[in-house]
Design an enzyme around this catalytic site. Structure first.
Site, short mmCIF file in Angstrom:
data_model
loop_
_atom_site.label_atom_id
_atom_site.label_comp_id
_atom_site.label_asym_id
_atom_site.label_seq_id
_atom_site.Cartn_x
_atom_site.Cartn_y
_atom_site.Cartn_z
CG ASP A 71 -8.96 -16.85 -72.84
OD1 ASP A 71 -8.84 -15.33 -72.50
OD2 ASP A 71 -10.28 -16.50 -73.69
CD GLU A 122 -16.84 -12.38 -70.37
OE1 GLU A 122 -17.89 -12.69 -70.54
OE2 GLU A 122 -15.44 -12.56 -69.53
#
Length: 180
Positions: A71, A122
């Site tokens: 990430d 998300e």
């Protein structure tokens, strides 16, 4: 391309990556969620690249077959991100309206044009996730974005009941290790 769904899970260290790899997941994410699950921060905002790199390296050492993703910390995502929660009104589902889904789609298309390999969406409604996934040529994965994307990611701590501050509504917990 064949429509086969993939499964991803987070891992932040060598033992977690061994478990994920042995379970046969398709990909492992060393997520900035490490800030909350492992480093003790209240949010992911304080996580730096200096935090991420040693954890990515440890996971890489354990991983034998899964695709590995690291990430990018603060200021490098689109849609709902922990970094933008105050600006977006908290941890709220994104893409609930056609207008907001169009904004996310526009951002996703720009990232695709810039050369990204895949995107992780998300906290989006199933329909919005599908809307974005159908219009891009790259794989679109979801964490709480419905089943019409190319695959799912789950935080390992959520799966095993090791994160206490927040419980995702869309994650099946296989045990409550924290209580045990």
């Amino acid at each position: 391309k064949k429509g086969i769904k993939t499964v991803g899970v987070t891992a932040y260290d060598y033992p977690q990556a061994l478990l994920a790899d042995k379970a046969g997941v398709d990909w492992i994410l060393v997520g900035d969620s490490i800030g909350m699950t492992t480093l003790g921060y209240k949010t992911t905002i304080p996580v730096t690249m200096d935090d991420m790199l040693p954890h990515c390296t440890a996971v890489w050492r354990a991983n034998q077959s899964a695709f590995l993703v690291g990430d990018m910390p603060f200021m490098s995502h689109l849609g709902l991100t922990p970094h933008t929660r105050a600006k977006l009104g908290g941890y709220r589902v994104q893409g609930k309206t056609k207008e907001s889904a169009d904004i996310i789609l526009d951002q996703a298309l720009r990232l695709q044009d810039a050369g990204v390999s895949f995107l992780l969406l998300e906290a989006m409604p199933r329909e919005a996730g599908q809307y974005v996934a159908e219009q891009l040529d790259i794989p679109i994965y979801g964490i709480g974005a419905g089943d019409k994307v190319d695959g799912q990611l789950v935080i390992q701590h959520d799966l095993t009941g090791m994160f206490f501050e927040f419980k995702s509504k869309f994650v099946k917990r296989y045990c409550e290790a924290g209580k045990l």
